[in-house]
Design a protein around this motif. Structure first.
Motif, PDB file in Angstrom:
ATOM      1  N   LEU B  54       0.823  -1.204   0.000  1.00 46.73           N
ATOM      2  CA  LEU B  54       0.000   0.000   0.000  1.00 46.73           C
ATOM      3  C   LEU B  54       0.864   1.264   0.000  1.00 46.73           C
ATOM      4  CD1 LEU B  54      -2.987   0.590  -0.169  1.00 46.73           C
ATOM      5  CD2 LEU B  54      -3.126   0.479   2.316  1.00 46.73           C
ATOM      6  N   ALA B  58       0.856   4.081  -2.856  1.00 49.28           N
ATOM      7  CA  ALA B  58       0.635   5.481  -2.493  1.00 49.28           C
ATOM      8  C   ALA B  58       1.764   6.373  -2.999  1.00 49.28           C
ATOM      9  CB  ALA B  58       0.492   5.603  -0.969  1.00 49.28           C
ATOM     10  N   PHE B  88      -5.519   0.588  -7.855  1.00 53.40           N
ATOM     11  CA  PHE B  88      -6.918   0.952  -8.136  1.00 53.40           C
ATOM     12  C   PHE B  88      -7.734   1.059  -6.847  1.00 53.40           C
ATOM     13  CE2 PHE B  88      -6.015  -0.823 -12.498  1.00 53.40           C
ATOM     14  CZ  PHE B  88      -6.239   0.356 -13.190  1.00 53.40           C
ATOM     15  N   GLU B  89      -7.472   0.182  -5.886  1.00 52.40           N
ATOM     16  CA  GLU B  89      -8.186   0.278  -4.600  1.00 52.40           C
ATOM     17  C   GLU B  89      -7.899   1.631  -3.940  1.00 52.40           C
ATOM     18  OE1 GLU B  89      -8.453  -3.270  -1.834  1.00 52.40           O
ATOM     19  OE2 GLU B  89      -7.055  -4.102  -3.269  1.00 52.40           O
ATOM     20  N   LEU B  90      -6.655   2.053  -4.019  1.00 46.59           N
ATOM     21  CA  LEU B  90      -6.245   3.323  -3.424  1.00 46.59           C
ATOM     22  C   LEU B  90      -6.885   4.509  -4.143  1.00 46.59           C
ATOM     23  CD1 LEU B  90      -4.208   4.509  -1.319  1.00 46.59           C
ATOM     24  CD2 LEU B  90      -2.572   4.639  -3.198  1.00 46.59           C
ATOM     25  N   ILE B  91      -6.880   4.438  -5.467  1.00 51.56           N
ATOM     26  CA  ILE B  91      -7.468   5.511  -6.285  1.00 51.56           C
ATOM     27  C   ILE B  91      -8.957   5.657  -5.950  1.00 51.56           C
ATOM     28  CG2 ILE B  91      -8.178   6.040  -8.666  1.00 51.56           C
ATOM     29  CD1 ILE B  91      -5.434   4.898  -9.560  1.00 51.56           C
ATOM     30  N   LYS B  92      -9.616   4.507  -5.796  1.00 51.42           N
ATOM     31  CA  LYS B  92     -11.039   4.534  -5.452  1.00 51.42           C
ATOM     32  C   LYS B  92     -11.250   5.166  -4.070  1.00 51.42           C
ATOM     33  CE  LYS B  92     -15.110   1.641  -4.921  1.00 51.42           C
ATOM     34  NZ  LYS B  92     -15.574   0.392  -4.298  1.00 51.42           N
ATOM     35  N   ALA B  93     -10.458   4.720  -3.105  1.00 45.49           N
ATOM     36  CA  ALA B  93     -10.624   5.210  -1.725  1.00 45.49           C
ATOM     37  C   ALA B  93     -10.359   6.704  -1.631  1.00 45.49           C
ATOM     38  CB  ALA B  93      -9.690   4.438  -0.793  1.00 45.49           C
ATOM     39  N   GLN B  94      -9.446   7.197  -2.446  1.00 45.17           N
ATOM     40  CA  GLN B  94      -9.093   8.616  -2.389  1.00 45.17           C
ATOM     41  C   GLN B  94      -9.971   9.471  -3.306  1.00 45.17           C
ATOM     42  OE1 GLN B  94      -4.684   9.191  -2.369  1.00 45.17           O
ATOM     43  NE2 GLN B  94      -5.309   9.041  -0.213  1.00 45.17           N
ATOM     44  N   LEU B  98      -9.750   9.075 -12.902  1.00 48.12           N
ATOM     45  CA  LEU B  98      -8.851   8.541 -13.925  1.00 48.12           C
ATOM     46  C   LEU B  98      -9.070   9.306 -15.219  1.00 48.12           C
ATOM     47  CD1 LEU B  98      -9.316   4.707 -13.307  1.00 48.12           C
ATOM     48  CD2 LEU B  98      -7.258   6.037 -12.858  1.00 48.12           C
TER      49      LEU B  98
END
Lengths: 254, 254
Positions: B54, B58, B88-94, B98
């Protein structure tokens, strides 16, 4: 036996290029010979049509037994629904010995069609997944059906090879129906045609509407698991990092 | 996000080399940075230890949002138990968008560890197969167990990732026990350590004895289906060509 990767020259590995360069004879389906491009110029070429896998394998083995260095080419990876098992089946049936005195066999892996399709979709394969071919030419449909049901029931991401061909048109719809018994109609389904070749298409459908997608023998269909989600125009199957570490991580960021 | 392939430089694609060359910043686990070799000389390097997926994601996203061209590297393929879903999980959470105005993400697929291991064994994956990770760090063991049972029951070839780690020693034996409920003790099992890297090992065991094999996080274990066979020192899963066409073909040969 060389995997050329899914398509354009950049998807080929250095090992594949070197092995092609070292070959005296190149055996392959004509579409794949085109992918090899000028790397095979000046070599003896044995080409055939798509359905003659056994003939191609036999031609390659025969030339190799004559002492020549033979490249038998597949697109993608030679071991995934491709030529390498056919050669070994033939070697076994003919009682040929493997080894430096008889027949030496080396396999050069390539980027598989399924990972190429996945890379275009986002990250759909990122948890446990199953690859299933819908071609019942060599496998009884009952076996395929059982695998679809088992994979869907255990929440595997499922990649379908060979969804449809000219003479085989109902298996794809039936496969989606079986998977739909275990998964919601809004499950994202990636449909990739001709990955990394001319005419490439990349689409994401809901499982409930995916049967309407146009598919053929050069299409890969990837059905998400129960945690897969769309992110913009991407399909993602999470590994679960944000679930486990997300709160802490967000905390650190304030 | 770039897949370097399983190991030595020759397993990398041309696209991966080009993408690395174009990057200003390279982010990766230090073992993978070593695989990239002199392709990353002179670039800014952000390295980390294995368990900090992670943090690596990041760091890559942060540098990319600053407008820099970032290569986040994985060995094998970035979408198979690797980094692309984490990003992608990080991009979604933040809540990052895109697209060309915000964050552009491109994935360069690589030869996956499982196909590299398969190529060294022969042609074990050549029919429908399932990949299952035995790491229960992010996935409940009950889910993994259900998948093992379903895949074995439906006669999939099964590839096990992450069979054992320092803190996780019983899952591999348990997995073989579950598979053994559905498959004979003489089923061939390929065990490949450090495929195409220094220290590579390739062994074939019977299922009944495979629990004694030495395995770790860099080992791939491939369990054949009910038709898989040994041919010399190879493991082959037939596609069925000789069953269907063998007699005719042998007839043609006399």
């Amino acid at each position: 036996m060389i995997g050329l990767g899914p398509g354009r020259a950049g998807t080929m590995t250095g090992d594949a290029r070197a092995a092609l360069a070292a070959a005296e004879v190149v055996v392959g389906y004509k579409t794949y010979l085109a992918l090899a491009g000028d790397l095979i110029e000046g070599k003896e070429i044995i080409s055939s049509t798509m359905t003659k896998e056994l003939d191609r394998a036999a031609a390659a083995v025969e030339a190799a037994l004559e002492g020549r260095t033979v490249a038998l080419i597949s697109s993608g990876d030679p071991g995934i629904y491709a030529m390498s098992p056919v050669v070994f089946e033939l070697i076994k049936a003919q009682g040929i010995d493997l080894g430096p005195k008889d027949l030496e066999v080396e396999i050069v892996p390539g980027v598989a069609a399924v990972t190429a399709a996945a890379s275009l979709l986002g990250a759909p394969l990122s948890h446990d997944f199953a690859c299933i071919s819908l071609s019942d030419r060599l496998t009884p449909w009952e076996v395929i059906e059982k695998r679809l049901d088992a994979a869907a029931g255990a929440d595997f991401v499922i990649a379908l090879y060979n969804p449809k061909s000219r003479g085989r048109d109902w298996q794809y719809g039936k496969a989606l129906e079986i998977i739909g018994r275990h998964r919601g109609t809004d499950t994202p389904v990636g449909v990739v045609g001709r990955a990394m070749r001319e005419g490439q298409t990349v689409r994401i459908h809901d499982l409930g509407a995916a049967a309407q997608a146009e598919v053929d023998m050069q299409t890969l269909v990837i059905i998400g698991n129960s945690n897969s989600f769309r992110l913009g125009d991407r399909l993602v199957t999470p590994r679960g990092y944000m679930n486990k570490y997300g709160n802490k991580w967000q905390g650190e960021e304030g």
